[in-house]
Design an enzyme around this catalytic site. Structure first.
Site, PDB file in Angstrom:
ATOM      1  N   TYR A  18       3.462   0.323   5.027  1.00 51.82           N
ATOM      2  CA  TYR A  18       3.965  -0.847   5.765  1.00 51.82           C
ATOM      3  C   TYR A  18       3.116  -2.113   5.616  1.00 51.82           C
ATOM      4  O   TYR A  18       2.976  -2.888   6.555  1.00 51.82           O
ATOM      5  CB  TYR A  18       4.111  -0.525   7.270  1.00 51.82           C
ATOM      6  CG  TYR A  18       4.528   0.875   7.591  1.00 51.82           C
ATOM      7  CD1 TYR A  18       5.717   1.408   7.091  1.00 51.82           C
ATOM      8  CD2 TYR A  18       3.738   1.702   8.378  1.00 51.82           C
ATOM      9  CE1 TYR A  18       6.114   2.714   7.390  1.00 51.82           C
ATOM     10  CE2 TYR A  18       4.122   3.004   8.677  1.00 51.82           C
ATOM     11  CZ  TYR A  18       5.305   3.501   8.181  1.00 51.82           C
ATOM     12  OH  TYR A  18       5.683   4.786   8.473  1.00 51.82           O
ATOM     13  N   HIS A  19       2.616  -2.389   4.409  1.00 50.13           N
ATOM     14  CA  HIS A  19       1.759  -3.563   4.235  1.00 50.13           C
ATOM     15  C   HIS A  19       2.223  -4.467   3.088  1.00 50.13           C
ATOM     16  O   HIS A  19       1.410  -4.850   2.239  1.00 50.13           O
ATOM     17  CB  HIS A  19       0.311  -3.126   3.985  1.00 50.13           C
ATOM     18  CG  HIS A  19      -0.292  -2.312   5.075  1.00 50.13           C
ATOM     19  ND1 HIS A  19      -1.348  -1.444   4.875  1.00 50.13           N
ATOM     20  CD2 HIS A  19      -0.001  -2.244   6.395  1.00 50.13           C
ATOM     21  CE1 HIS A  19      -1.671  -0.866   6.017  1.00 50.13           C
ATOM     22  NE2 HIS A  19      -0.870  -1.335   6.958  1.00 50.13           N
ATOM     23  N   PRO A  20       3.487  -4.865   3.019  1.00 50.86           N
ATOM     24  CA  PRO A  20       3.915  -5.738   1.924  1.00 50.86           C
ATOM     25  C   PRO A  20       3.364  -7.156   2.073  1.00 50.86           C
ATOM     26  O   PRO A  20       3.300  -7.702   3.185  1.00 50.86           O
ATOM     27  CB  PRO A  20       5.438  -5.732   2.048  1.00 50.86           C
ATOM     28  CG  PRO A  20       5.698  -5.481   3.501  1.00 50.86           C
ATOM     29  CD  PRO A  20       4.605  -4.540   3.930  1.00 50.86           C
ATOM     30  N   HIS A  46       0.846  -1.196   0.000  1.00 52.83           N
ATOM     31  CA  HIS A  46       0.000   0.000   0.000  1.00 52.83           C
ATOM     32  C   HIS A  46       0.880   1.245   0.000  1.00 52.83           C
ATOM     33  O   HIS A  46       1.592   1.500   0.971  1.00 52.83           O
ATOM     34  CB  HIS A  46      -0.908  -0.001   1.231  1.00 52.83           C
ATOM     35  CG  HIS A  46      -2.002  -1.018   1.178  1.00 52.83           C
ATOM     36  ND1 HIS A  46      -2.517  -1.616   2.309  1.00 52.83           N
ATOM     37  CD2 HIS A  46      -2.675  -1.550   0.123  1.00 52.83           C
ATOM     38  CE1 HIS A  46      -3.468  -2.456   1.961  1.00 52.83           C
ATOM     39  NE2 HIS A  46      -3.580  -2.438   0.644  1.00 52.83           N
TER      40      HIS A  46
END
Length: 555
Positions: free
Chosen positions: A470-472, A297
């Protein structure tokens, strides 16, 4: 000290690994080893919700502090990628937002041929994991390890933000994880009694020292998975400069996260032969999808001053910073109990979408560059991220050195649709900020400033300033039988190998609509049943707003 043989070896004590350690060691006959490359999570900064700002800004004991490769669509900038290190993993440094994603995200997985991963199938696992402050209902549980609280701050910025959204014509929702995600409302938080309730606090801390069949090794960095005759038989790790090997009689469970799980597979010779060869790693098992399909994101921030309303700045500078810390340390009270992030929204960038594709976070601070660049005044920021990017990146080997950071290429904004959605989200945030409820408390726009108006100016601002939120996910993705780029199957078993599963956010085939920690914990809960052979709970048919022809959530 870890030595010899175990039934299960879990690599990584993050959000998924803590769940697996708890659920698998519940059988006293199962010998479980949990390996964590970082240390313990006893720091006040981890326990205190307000410590999140400091944790994400710098490489250290609790943050791997990665950087991407130059991103061609973001002015070739290298982007800062914080990832959790130590017990709890990223759940020990995240913003403590509890969001499951949209119900249709999981139905999409099922439609991709992943049987057992539809919304009705995964809802029981969300409920099993959870103790919700609001009590049990069709969507929430009340006896799980993970405590989920309601937003409690009375700061008028949050209420003004929600009211401004309603004034702008959007829905109001009280529960983003229930019937209606679409709209503005309060977030639910993984905070309990004023403390961060990470996966470590929820699943690991209560059992450490209580189960003799569970062994925990910290500062134990996995260097490779041992493969013999097509089977994962153990793990090699380094601890205090000494290399050790341990063996698994049942399974090796890789839970190192969307960045490091594919990296560990590649270091073990599992991956695309061409890419492995370029890094000087011998091929153990050819699997082209390892490290591919990276999704994240991307986030852009707009911010405003609040001349008459105090925000995080007033509680985190000078003597106030000391007072906040002492009040929390000594009494567990005050602003240290807050994450300064208690309201948000889920919106559609165009009306024909079947679910929201934008998420807003309202933060009680003027944020820039992950908070590294401080603005010395009170105010608030509205973050907007695109939830379902078309762009795909990859995680690769920078070298064959197991202690070298992985090469991260996120490939942000590679498609026109991604650029359009984020641009539209920027405009929608501006519209909300112009409503009466926010105009009553806000002052000047700090970022980007009123001079940024045209599409070209907005796009230029995004290219210069957008960052990860911070959403890999997706780098060891699930896939149906015959999918040549799938890394694991619907039971999370690595394709073509036995005795090895991946259990973490890397298995997501597509990004979910929201923060990823809750979904990662759900996956580990479901994986524990698969590993132990327990029958899955009966599916739960809970309705969602988008399937009710626009019917609003009951008041």
């Amino acid at each position: 000290m870890a030595d010899g043989r175990y039934d299960y070896i879990i690599i990584g004590a993050g959000s998924a690994g803590c769940v697996l350690a708890n659920r698998l060691s519940a059988d006293p006959k199962a010998r479980v080893l949990l390996l964590e490359a970082g240390g313990h999570d006893k720091s006040l900064m981890v326990k205190m919700p307000a410590g999140v700002g400091g944790l994400i800004q710098a490489k250290g004991d609790h943050n791997w502090g990665f950087w991407t490769e130059p991103e061609p669509n973001l002015e070739n900038r290298r982007l800062w990628w914080p990832r959790g290190k130590g017990l709890g993993g990223s759940s020990s440094i995240n913003g403590m937002i509890y969001i499951r994603g949209h119900a249709r995200d999981y139905d999409q997985w099922r439609q991709m041929g992943l049987s057992g991963w539809g919304y009705a199938d995964v809802l029981p696992y969300f409920k099993r994991a959870e103790t919700f402050q609001g009590g049990a209902d069709a969507y929430h549980g009340d006896d799980g390890p993970l405590y989920v609280s309601k937003a409690s701050s009375k700061n008028p910025i949050y209420s003004s933000f929600i009211e401004a959204g309603v004034e702008a014509g959007y829905h109001r929702t009280q529960d983003f994880n229930g019937f209606q995600q679409d709209g503005f409302g309060p977030y639910q938080l993984t905070i309990k009694n004023g403390q961060r309730w990470s996966a470590s606090a929820a699943y690991l801390r209560p059992i450490l020292g209580q189960r003799p069949n569970l062994t925990l090794e910290t500062d134990a960095r996995t260097t490779r998975i041992l493969i013999e005759n097509g089977r994962a038989v153990g793990v090699e790790f380094s601890q205090a400069g000494v290399t050790r090997q341990v063996h698994a009689d049942a399974e090796v469970l890789l839970s190192a996260g969307a960045v490091q799980s594919p990296h560990i597979l590649q270091l073990s010779g599992i991956g695309d032969p061409d890419r492995l060869g370029e890094a000087g790693v011998a091929v153990t098992h050819a699997l082209k999808g390892v490290g591919e399909n990276l999704q994240d994101h991307l986030d852009i921030i707009l911010s405003w001053e609040t001349p008459t309303v105090k925000a995080a700045y007033s509680h985190s500078t000078g003597i106030n910073r000391l007072t906040t810390g002492l009040n929390y340390m000594l009494f567990g009270q005050g602003f240290g109990r807050q994450n300064f992030l208690e309201a948000g929204a889920f919106l559609k960038s165009r009306p024909d979408l079947d679910r929201p594709d934008l998420q807003l976070h309202c933060v009680l601070a003027i944020m820039k560059d992950h908070g590294k660049q401080g603005v010395p005044k009170d105010g608030f920021s509205i973050h907007v991220c695109q939830l379902r990017p078309e762009s795909r990146g990859r995680i690769g080997l920078a070298s064959a050195d197991p202690f070298a950071d992985p090469a991260i290429f996120a490939n942000y904004l590679a498609t026109e649709e991604d650029r359009r959605a984020l641009r539209e989200g920027f405009k929608m945030v501006r519209e909300v900020a112009g409503q009466k409820a926010l105009m009553a408390i806000r002052g000047d726009e700090v970022e980007p400033g009123v001079q940024v108006q045209t599409d070209d100016e907005i796009d230029a601002f995004i290219r210069k300033n957008a960052e990860t939120i911070y959403h890999p996910v997706g780098t060891c993705r699930m896939g149906a039988a015959g999918d040549p780029m799938a890394v694991v199957d619907a039971e999370l078993k690595v394709q073509g190998l036995s005795g090895l599963r991946v259990v973490d956010a890397s298995v997501f085939p597509t990004l979910i609509g929201g923060n990823t920690n809750a979904g990662t914990i759900m996956i580990a809960e479901k994986a524990a049943d698969m590993i132990t052979g327990k029958a899955a709970p009966a599916p739960l048919d809970a309705p969602i707003f988008e399937d009710r022809a626009g019917q609003l959530e009951p008041a």
